[in-house]
Structures are given as structure tokens and as C-alpha cells.
Design a protein around this motif. Structure first.
Motif, PDB file in Angstrom:
ATOM      1  N   HIS A   1      -4.641  -5.641 -14.238  1.00  0.00           N
ATOM      2  CA  HIS A   1      -5.245  -6.462 -15.035  1.00  0.00           C
ATOM      3  C   HIS A   1      -4.844  -6.233 -16.536  1.00  0.00           C
ATOM      4  O   HIS A   1      -5.054  -7.158 -17.198  1.00  0.00           O
TER       5      HIS A   1
ATOM      6  N   TYR B   1      -3.360  -9.675   5.733  1.00  0.00           N
ATOM      7  CA  TYR B   1      -3.821  -9.261   4.459  1.00  0.00           C
ATOM      8  C   TYR B   1      -2.604  -8.317   4.124  1.00  0.00           C
ATOM      9  O   TYR B   1      -2.191  -8.517   2.984  1.00  0.00           O
ATOM     10  N   ARG B   2      -2.148  -7.489   4.724  1.00  0.00           N
ATOM     11  CA  ARG B   2      -1.105  -6.642   4.284  1.00  0.00           C
ATOM     12  C   ARG B   2       0.352  -7.251   3.879  1.00  0.00           C
ATOM     13  O   ARG B   2       0.774  -7.227   3.173  1.00  0.00           O
TER      14      ARG B   2
ATOM     15  N   PHE C   1      -1.501  -1.752  -3.928  1.00  0.00           N
ATOM     16  CA  PHE C   1      -1.462  -2.016  -2.490  1.00  0.00           C
ATOM     17  C   PHE C   1      -0.657  -0.923  -1.706  1.00  0.00           C
ATOM     18  O   PHE C   1      -0.969  -0.647  -0.412  1.00  0.00           O
TER      19      PHE C   1
ATOM     20  N   VAL D   1     -13.138 -15.617 -11.743  1.00  0.00           N
ATOM     21  CA  VAL D   1     -12.286 -16.065 -10.382  1.00  0.00           C
ATOM     22  C   VAL D   1     -12.511 -17.569 -10.496  1.00  0.00           C
ATOM     23  O   VAL D   1     -11.645 -18.433 -10.269  1.00  0.00           O
TER      24      VAL D   1
ATOM     25  N   GLN E   1     -19.488  -1.633  -4.715  1.00  0.00           N
ATOM     26  CA  GLN E   1     -18.358  -2.271  -3.843  1.00  0.00           C
ATOM     27  C   GLN E   1     -17.226  -2.513  -4.532  1.00  0.00           C
ATOM     28  O   GLN E   1     -16.249  -2.575  -3.971  1.00  0.00           O
ATOM     29  N   GLU E   2     -17.427  -3.099  -5.999  1.00  0.00           N
ATOM     30  CA  GLU E   2     -16.305  -3.812  -6.540  1.00  0.00           C
ATOM     31  C   GLU E   2     -14.958  -2.938  -6.648  1.00  0.00           C
ATOM     32  O   GLU E   2     -15.311  -1.540  -7.142  1.00  0.00           O
ATOM     33  N   VAL E   3     -14.310  -3.564  -6.516  1.00  0.00           N
ATOM     34  CA  VAL E   3     -12.777  -2.797  -6.395  1.00  0.00           C
ATOM     35  C   VAL E   3     -12.571  -1.250  -5.914  1.00  0.00           C
ATOM     36  O   VAL E   3     -12.435  -0.445  -6.452  1.00  0.00           O
ATOM     37  N   LYS E   4     -13.307  -1.443  -4.650  1.00  0.00           N
ATOM     38  CA  LYS E   4     -13.353  -0.050  -3.945  1.00  0.00           C
ATOM     39  C   LYS E   4     -12.346  -0.133  -2.834  1.00  0.00           C
ATOM     40  O   LYS E   4     -12.325  -1.045  -1.971  1.00  0.00           O
TER      41      LYS E   4
ATOM     42  N   MET F   1     -17.244 -11.129 -12.716  1.00  0.00           N
ATOM     43  CA  MET F   1     -15.957 -11.348 -12.206  1.00  0.00           C
ATOM     44  C   MET F   1     -15.884 -12.656 -11.473  1.00  0.00           C
ATOM     45  O   MET F   1     -14.916 -13.496 -11.320  1.00  0.00           O
ATOM     46  N   LYS F   2     -17.135 -13.079 -11.018  1.00  0.00           N
ATOM     47  CA  LYS F   2     -17.393 -14.202 -10.373  1.00  0.00           C
ATOM     48  C   LYS F   2     -16.954 -15.392 -11.349  1.00  0.00           C
ATOM     49  O   LYS F   2     -16.028 -16.298 -11.063  1.00  0.00           O
TER      50      LYS F   2
ATOM     51  N   GLN G   1     -19.247   0.030   3.883  1.00  0.00           N
ATOM     52  CA  GLN G   1     -19.706  -0.343   2.484  1.00  0.00           C
ATOM     53  C   GLN G   1     -20.561  -1.216   2.353  1.00  0.00           C
ATOM     54  O   GLN G   1     -21.114  -1.360   1.063  1.00  0.00           O
TER      55      GLN G   1
ATOM     56  N   LEU H   1       0.010  -3.524  -9.328  1.00  0.00           N
ATOM     57  CA  LEU H   1      -0.035  -4.089  -7.784  1.00  0.00           C
ATOM     58  C   LEU H   1       0.704  -3.194  -6.995  1.00  0.00           C
ATOM     59  O   LEU H   1      -0.139  -2.998  -5.812  1.00  0.00           O
TER      60      LEU H   1
ATOM     61  N   PRO I   1      -3.716   2.139  -0.126  1.00  0.00           N
ATOM     62  CA  PRO I   1      -3.821   0.812   0.537  1.00  0.00           C
ATOM     63  C   PRO I   1      -5.324   0.253   0.360  1.00  0.00           C
ATOM     64  O   PRO I   1      -6.207   0.972   1.044  1.00  0.00           O
ATOM     65  N   LEU I   2      -5.654  -0.697  -0.091  1.00  0.00           N
ATOM     66  CA  LEU I   2      -6.917  -1.345  -0.148  1.00  0.00           C
ATOM     67  C   LEU I   2      -7.097  -2.148   1.124  1.00  0.00           C
ATOM     68  O   LEU I   2      -6.584  -2.830   1.530  1.00  0.00           O
ATOM     69  N   SER I   3      -7.870  -1.863   1.816  1.00  0.00           N
ATOM     70  CA  SER I   3      -8.023  -2.678   2.959  1.00  0.00           C
ATOM     71  C   SER I   3      -9.588  -2.804   3.339  1.00  0.00           C
ATOM     72  O   SER I   3     -10.592  -2.238   2.811  1.00  0.00           O
ATOM     73  N   LEU I   4      -9.917  -3.528   4.391  1.00  0.00           N
ATOM     74  CA  LEU I   4     -11.372  -3.794   4.739  1.00  0.00           C
ATOM     75  C   LEU I   4     -11.830  -3.441   6.095  1.00  0.00           C
ATOM     76  O   LEU I   4     -12.904  -3.865   6.550  1.00  0.00           O
TER      77      LEU I   4
ATOM     78  N   TRP J   1     -15.523  -9.268  -3.070  1.00  0.00           N
ATOM     79  CA  TRP J   1     -16.586  -9.700  -2.128  1.00  0.00           C
ATOM     80  C   TRP J   1     -16.503  -9.515  -0.835  1.00  0.00           C
ATOM     81  O   TRP J   1     -17.380  -9.992  -0.012  1.00  0.00           O
TER      82      TRP J   1
END
Lengths: 364, 272
Positions: free
Chosen positions: A109, B181-182, A332, A15, A353-356, A11-12, A345, A328, A336-339, B236
Motif C-alpha cells: 500500500h 485464490y492462489r 503472497f 474499496v 481480523q483485518e489483514v490477518k 477500508m470499506k 478467526q 505483493l 501466504p495469506l489464505s482463508l 472481510w
């Protein structure tokens, strides 16, 4: 070798490709495209012009390397997403409802991929042709075997004299079948498998040459074209430009006040060989006198410029777009993907971790 | 007549936005709920007046008022203000207006400087796709604008010491980061929608859904910048300062797509 393969399918790398593509596009919008070597040499320098041509920077969006970047990106997209699918299915099975969000990134994708494939296939296979003609003319549509007759062409105006709409009535025939329809701006018509677009228009006049009252030659010509005087090959007349609502502006020259044919004027030039004998504007009721000859530019009208196209992959592009959009939305908003839970993680293996998506993201 | 009413409503909305900004500043400084409550009321009434101005202009012009620089800038300011309001309620972040309102005022101020004359539309713009294409663009731009503002606050907070003025009067950095981000997620969804509806429209009007026109190219560049942001963030696990800088970069691309392309580069989108 294995390391290289791993990098190229990572994926790197994808990008990095995105970044290179963005820079190329941004650059392409600043360098004026599709100009001659001389043009670039005058604009920049001869050496820069040589570099521009060597790298295809004069037509970036159709250059081999731009295409190659997209091709590699597609392969990468396919590889990254397909290899992850089994993992996604496992994760979806394990996670709570709604599960659809897990597949959001995958779906978006795949949509992107279909869109690019549709675009490229369209670019390679599409047939495009520009046809122009006056009312009543029949023209060949490039090498499609189709003849199109312009049955009518009308320009309508708003109250403020601006153009409201261009409407053309067409009849197309390929020898066996025929079809007719009307096209206007924003409303193309499909005839015999091809889409006809009312693209643009221009002006035309009837040119007539007489000598001592006797008609020597008659025919419609468009602004920008010219003709020789019959019987005197050295003499020629060029119909340079047309002003539907002619006005002469001091200091700037001939112009038109609007698009409406209120006071039609034709700018013409008379040549003897290469030498300009005269240049002037001919208004209605006037004629050009050259020796014994009289030249009339009368009965001004419009001609239509049609864009004729067949692209069998447009549906794939828009299908890809809709799938991308759906992906999308799933990513979202379904889950919701968030951090927020990023700390936790960090302990997981990198690939996991990817796309988790974040399980605890529902608190916002 | 209608245009005079529109003008009055537009000016009133502009003034109320300025008042709203001042009230939010007072709230941020004094921490008194009273100011925030009044600011919320003025913010909503500003939005209502602004919407009324846009609707009345549409009635006066007999078309969607989303076609020239003035109309688009006005709607952009409206979109940004609306997104700000929704996010401040959703994330219980009342001081958000204090940061977003200056940008709203900047954009509506830019609108106020444009020609407000109503012109007939050129044939290519007469399409039912115009409304959906432009209104989704406004939401996308508004959301990216909000992320931009939040990222600036984030970076400022990052620079200042904890316990300083800004730290005392803004939510925790993590929250700023999350809302930004949201906001970008919302923007990305709507930008994609804008580009797809634009492509469908271009296919009908010009016979080509994508022709690498500068506006198209730059909207794709913008899309790619945010796409790269999302990959950094989701794959990442980058966040904080790195993402804030990216969000600012993205909004610069938005502004270039919006103003720069029309003024600096030639193309089919160069409608006055």
C-alpha cells in the motif's frame, strides 16, 4: 460526525472508491475523449453533450472529480495503513519466522501511495514540448530557453520496405552550455536536463516559385501547409499530402505503395482566393504552371517531430512500483495469506481480523 | 523451412492438447489413475512441442516471437497450460487439466485462426522490454484464466446436489476455492510486474509512462477488480460463491483488455 469520520477512513470506503474509479475508467475508454461540444452533439444528442461537458466526461482522466477521487483514496490509503502499523509490529513480534510477510500488505500500500503521489506531482510539474524541424534547422524548445539544432535526421528501412528506425542527431544549447546526442525510437537522449524523444516524422519539400525564369521565392514547407504567390496575393498553393512511392488506385485515388522514396508525388491544390482552380499530383521533374508563374516542389525529405520532456518525479513512480511489487510478493509468498482457517478467526474482534494472515496456511 | 517446422510443431501441440483433454475427461469419469498418468505425459509433451514451436519461430524471425495476435495467443495458451500443470502438481489436483484444457484449446484455436506471417517489427516494438513485458503478461493471463476455470467448476458444483456427478469427480469446493485464490495471487503479482515493465518501456518509447491509452486503462481496471477481490477475501473473509463470481468478472476484464481493446477501441497498443 464521528460515525462519518469512521466511515471515511475505513477500508470499506477505500474499496468503494476503487469500484467508482474502475467504473469511471471503463467509461472513459468508451467515450471518445477530448472532442468538441459539436462532435458529442452529433455523436449522441445535444442534451447528452451538455451532460458530458458538465461532468468533464470529455476528459475524464484530467477532470477535477477524477483527481479528487484519487486524492481521497491516497488519504484513505495513508490513514488505513499508518494506523495499522503498531498492530502489525506487535503481530510480527508474536508470530513465527519469517516475519516479513506480516508487513506485505503495508509495504504494497505504501508503494501504491508513492506511485500515485509521484504520478500526480509529475502531472502538475512536468514540462512538455513538441518540436519539429528539418535537417539543419535550429528551433526553440518552447519557453525553456534551449535552442536545438537538428544536425541530421535519417529514416532507415527493412528489406520489406517497412521502417526500421528513425534516428535524429541533435545539438542543444541554452546560451551557456551546450550538449549533443543521438535519439531514436526507444532510445531517448538527455540533453541539458531535458529528455528528447524521437516521436514521429513528416514529409517536407523545397517550394520554388519562378516567373519568366527569374526566382521569386524559395523555401522548405511541410505537408499540410501552403504559401501565397509573391506579387499576386489572390493566388496560393497548398501542399496537401506527400506520397513517397506514388501510385494511383482506381476508385480510391492517390496512395503510396511503401515508405521508401521511389516515386515521390506531391498532392497540391491551387486557389484563387477561396476558389479551387485545380488539384493534382506533381511527380518529380514536373512543375505547376499558373499564368506566368511556375511552381516547383522539389528535393523531398523528412522532418522530425521531437517530444521534449522533463518530469522530475518519474523515479518516485517507479520506486513506488517496485515497493508495490515487493509488498505483493511478501504478502503472497513469504507468508501466504489464505482463508483455510477462516472459521477460527470469526471469533476474533472485527478489527483484529483485518489483514490477518493465516498461520496454518503453510500446508499448500 | 523453419516456419514449416514451426507450423508442424504447433499443430502437433494443438492435437496433443485435445488428446490430453480427452484423457483427463476419462480420468475424471472413470477415476482410473492410468488415464491421469498418461494425460500428464501428453500434457508435458504438448508443452514441450509448443515451446519448441515458439522457439523455432523466434529463430526464424530473428526476434522474440511475442509481437502479434498469433504469437501472443499461442504464448497465452502456453502460459495457461504451464500454470495449470504447475498448480495441478503443487496442489495434487490431477483432474485440473480436464477443466483448464478446454480453455487452452479455445485460445490456441484462436491463435490458429490468426495470420502466421512473419513481419518486421515497427521501431516502437524494438525494445528489450518487449520480452519481459509480454512474458509476464502471459503468466498473469494464464493464472487468471486458471482461476476463471476453477471458479466456473466451483459455481457448477455449488448448483448441483452433493453426491452428483460433478461432486463425485471434482475435489471439494473448498479446495477449488483455495486454488483459484492462489492462482489470482500469482496473476496479481505478474500483472503488476507487466504494468510496471510496460510503463518503463512506454517512458522510453513514447516519452510517457502512462497516457490513459485504452489498453493501459483496461489493464488498470482489471488490476482494480482483482484488488477489490483480494480485499474482500483477506479483509472481510469472503470466499466461495462470491469470490468465484468476482474471479469470473476479473477474467472477462482480462479478455476485454486482450481482445476487446484491440478490436473495439483505438489506441497506441493497436498493433496488428
Amino acid at each position: 460526525m464521528k460515525k462519518l469520520w469512521k466511515f471515511l477512513t475505513s477500508m470499506k470506503f477505500a474499496v468503494i472508491l476503487l469500484v467508482i474509479l474502475s467504473l469511471a475508467m471503463a467509461g472513459g475508454s468508451f467515450i471518445t475523449q477530448n472532442q468538441s461540444f459539436e462532435w458529442y452533439a452529433a455523436q449522441y444528442s445535444e442534451r447528452t453533450a451538455a451532460v458530458i461537458f458538465a461532468l468533464g466526461l470529455d476528459d475524464i482522466f484530467h477532470s477535477w472529480w477524477f483527481f479528487a477521487l484519487f486524492a481521497i483514496l491516497c488519504l484513505d490509503l495513508l490513514f488505513c495503513n499508518v494506523t495499522k502499523l503498531p498492530k502489525l509490529i506487535r503481530r510480527a513480534k508474536a508470530s513465527a519466522k519469517p516475519k516479513a510477510g506480516v508487513f506485505g500488505p503495508f509495504v504494497s500500500h505504501i508503494g501504491m501511495l508513492l506511485l500515485i503521489i509521484g504520478f500526480v506531482l509529475g502531472q502538475v510539474t512536468k514540462e512538455e514540448c513538441t518540436v519539429y524541424g528539418f535537417k539543419g534547422e535550429t528551433k526553440a524548445v518552447c519557453d525553456t530557453g534551449i535552442q536545438v539544432t537538428i544536425e541530421n535526421f535519417e529514416v532507415s528501412f527493412n528489406e520489406d520496405d517497412s521502417v526500421s528506425q528513425y534516428t535524429v542527431s541533435l545539438q542543444a544549447s541554452d546560451g551557456e552550455k551546450s550538449a549533443s546526442g543521438t535519439a531514436s525510437v526507444n532510445h531517448p537522449v538527455k540533453l541539458l536536463g531535458y529528455k528528447f524523444y524521437q516521436n514521429s516524422f513528416g514529409y517536407t519539400v523545397m517550394a520554388r516559385v519562378t516567373k519568366g525564369g527569374e526566382l521569386l521565392q524559395e523555401g522548405r514547407i511541410i505537408a499540410g501547409s501552403g504559401f501565397r504567390i509573391p506579387g499576386n496575393d489572390n493566388l496560393s498553393v497548398v501542399f496537401n499530402a506527400f506520397y513517397p512511392d506514388y501510385i494511383f488506385i482506381d476508385g480510391s485515388g492517390p496512395a503510396t505503395q511503401s515508405g521508401v522514396m521511389r516515386n515521390p508525388g506531391c498532392l497540391y491544390t491551387v486557389y484563387y482566393g477561396e476558389t479551387v482552380l485545380g488539384m493534382n499530383v506533381l511527380l518529380s521533374g514536373e512543375r505547376i504552371k499558373i499564368d506566368d508563374y511556375e511552381v516547383f516542389l522539389e528535393d523531398p525529405g523528412y522532418y522530425t517531430i521531437l517530444q521534449v520532456k522533463r518530469d522530475s518525479f518519474v523515479w518516485l513512480v517507479f520506486l513506488g512500483g517496485i515497493i508495490l511489487l515487493a509488498g505483493l510478493f511478501l504478502s503472497f509468498y513469504v507468508k501466504p495469506l489464505s482463508l483455510q482457517n477462516g472459521e477460527k478467526q470469526k471469533t476474533e474482534p472485527k478489527e483484529e481480523q483485518e489483514v490477518k494472515e493465516n498461520e496454518n496456511a503453510s500446508d499448500h | 523451412m523453419l516456419l514449416t517446422i514451426e507450423n508442424i510443431l504447433f499443430t502437433a501441440a494443438l492435437i496433443i492438447y485435445v488428446v490430453t483433454m480427452l484423457l483427463y475427461f476419462l480420468f475424471a469419469v472413470t477415476k482410473k489413475d492410468f488415464f491421469a498418468r498418461i494425460a500428464l505425459i501428453t500434457e508435458i509433451s504438448g508443452l514441450v512441442l509448443h515451446l519448441a514451436a515458439i522457439v523455432i519461430r523466434g529463430i526464424a524471425a530473428h526476434r522474440l516471437p511475442l509481437t502479434n495476435q498469433y504469437e501472443f495467443a499461442s504464448a497465452f495458451a502456453f502460459g495457461l497450460c504451464l500454470v495449470t500443470l504447475i498448480f495441478s502438481l503443487k496442489f495434487k489436483f490431477r483432474a485440473l487439466g480436464a477443466f483448464a484444457m478446454p480453455l487452452v484449446i479455445l485460445i490456441i484455436g484462436y491463435a490458429a485462426m490468426q495470420s502466421k506471417e512473419v513481419h518486421e517489427l515497427m521501431p516502437a516494438l524494438k525494445s528489450s522490454w518487449l520480452g519481459i513485458h509480454v512474458s509476464t503478461a502471459i503468466i498473469a493471463y494464464g493464472a487468471f484464466g486458471l482461476a476463471f476455470v476453477l471458479s466456473i467448476v466451483y459455481l457448477l458444483r455449488d448448483k448441483m446436489k452433493e453426491g452428483g456427478f460433478l461432486a463425485k469427480h471434482t475435489p471439494p469446493k473448498e479446495k477449488l476455492d483455495l486454488i483459484a485464490y492462489r492462482s489470482i495471487c500469482l496473476g496479481m503479482l505478474f500483472l503488476t510486474f507487466t504494468m510496471i515493465t510496460g510503463a518503463i518501456w512506454a517512458e522510453q518509447a513514447w516519452g510517457s509512462y502512462w497516457s490513459w491509452d485504452p489498453k493501459e486503462t483496461w489493464s488498470l481496471v482489471t488490476w482494480l477488480i482483482y484488488a477489490v477481490y483480494l480485499h474482500f477475501r483477506l479483509v472481510w473473509k469472503k470466499k466461495g460463491k462470491f469470490c468465484a463470481i468476482f474471479a469470473i468478472l476479473g477474467f472477462i476484464a482480462v479478455l476485454f483488455t486482450y481482445v476487446g481493446v484491440n478490436t473495439l477501441l483505438p489506441g497506441v497498443h493497436s498493433y496488428k
